[in-house]
Write an enzyme that holds these catalytic residues in place. Structure first.
Site, short mmCIF file in Angstrom:
data_model
loop_
_atom_site.label_atom_id
_atom_site.label_comp_id
_atom_site.label_asym_id
_atom_site.label_seq_id
_atom_site.Cartn_x
_atom_site.Cartn_y
_atom_site.Cartn_z
N HIS A 99 44.13 32.70 41.57
CA HIS A 99 44.17 32.02 42.88
C HIS A 99 43.33 32.77 43.90
O HIS A 99 42.56 32.15 44.65
CB HIS A 99 45.62 31.93 43.37
CG HIS A 99 45.75 31.41 44.77
ND1 HIS A 99 45.78 30.07 45.07
CD2 HIS A 99 45.83 32.07 45.96
CE1 HIS A 99 45.89 29.91 46.37
NE2 HIS A 99 45.92 31.12 46.95
N GLU A 100 43.47 34.09 43.94
CA GLU A 100 42.67 34.88 44.90
C GLU A 100 41.18 34.80 44.55
O GLU A 100 40.34 34.80 45.45
CB GLU A 100 43.15 36.33 44.90
CG GLU A 100 44.60 36.51 45.34
CD GLU A 100 44.91 35.83 46.66
OE1 GLU A 100 44.02 35.74 47.53
OE2 GLU A 100 46.06 35.38 46.84
N HIS A 103 39.66 31.87 46.19
CA HIS A 103 39.20 32.10 47.56
C HIS A 103 37.81 32.75 47.56
O HIS A 103 36.97 32.43 48.41
CB HIS A 103 40.18 32.99 48.31
CG HIS A 103 41.46 32.29 48.67
ND1 HIS A 103 41.50 31.08 49.32
CD2 HIS A 103 42.76 32.65 48.46
CE1 HIS A 103 42.76 30.72 49.50
NE2 HIS A 103 43.54 31.66 49.00
N HIS A 107 34.41 31.26 49.26
CA HIS A 107 33.54 32.03 50.16
C HIS A 107 32.11 32.03 49.63
O HIS A 107 31.14 31.88 50.39
CB HIS A 107 34.06 33.45 50.29
CG HIS A 107 33.34 34.27 51.29
ND1 HIS A 107 33.16 35.63 51.17
CD2 HIS A 107 32.72 33.94 52.45
CE1 HIS A 107 32.49 36.09 52.21
NE2 HIS A 107 32.20 35.09 52.99
#
Length: 229
Positions: A99-100, A103, A107
């Protein structure tokens, strides 16, 4: 009037929603944190592999203390994994790490809602800090409506931030699960379990946004229509 305020029910509903969501994510994560992935990868190894698969070479994976303090820092391009994730080989840990990474991919690709959220951070942070002092001072100053209204507007910036956060979090989870499944980092059953972990985590953001909306509604009910005598 000061001791009985029926709008407190809105605050209570928000608190209950946040508590239920927090309990849900903790219970779900704890359940699948005891399920070892077939690959035996740790959260760190999964994160590094996903970043490599996505062609991201300039993001570091670091350890951070705490429980479920995992996050991606776009300003320094660092993906930080908590004690429960970094060295764990569980399905839950891999799901959170992925999940991270989602991100980080957002980006890297310039995902619009993430860009908007990043731009909102200074205004939302300022608004959340100054709104209540302004509202309280406006009340003390004899219900000075312009000051109270400005405080409510500033509070609404933090609500807007919460709302923009929702598509960012949902999209990150969607990207994570797709990468895990398409690259066989988790099996079919493991992917389903990881989806449960990330879905539970998403509820905390939904509850937080709902709580903020209810608080804003309460402020509008209490002060939005008031006029100076």
């Amino acid at each position: 009037m000061y001791f009985y305020d029926p709008t407190y029910i809105l605050v209570l509903i928000g608190v209950v929603l946040c508590l239920l969501a927090s309990a849900k994510v903790n219970n779900t994560f704890n359940r699948y944190s005891h399920v070892r992935s077939a690959s035996g990868m740790t959260g760190r190894e999964a994160a590094e592999r996903i970043l490599h698969i996505c062609g991201i070479r300039d993001v570091r994976v670091e350890h951070i203390g705490g429980n479920l303090t995992d996050h991606y820092d776009p300003s320094s391009k660092v993906l930080r994994l908590s004690d429960a994730t970094y060295n764990s080989t569980s399905v839950a840990a891999i799901g959170v790490a992925a999940h991270e990474c989602g991100h980080a991919v957002q980006h890297h690709t310039g995902y619009a809602p993430l860009v908007i959220r990043s731009k909102l951070v200074p205004a939302a942070s300022f608004g959340s800090k100054i709104c209540w002092p302004m509202i309280i001072f406006g009340i003390i100053a004899g219900y000075f409506q312009p000051l109270i209204t400005l405080g409510i507007i500033l509070f609404s910036l933090s609500v807007l931030f919460q709302l923009v956060t929702l598509p960012v979090e949902f999209n990150a989870s969607g990207r994570a699960l797709k990468i895990l499944e398409q690259n066989y980092l988790l099996g079919q059953d493991e992917t389903r379990q990881a989806r449960q972990v990330l879905s539970a985590a998403a509820l905390t953001y939904v509850a937080s946004a709902a709580s903020a909306i209810l608080q804003l509604l309460r402020l509008v009910i209490l002060f939005g229509g008031r006029r100076d005598d």
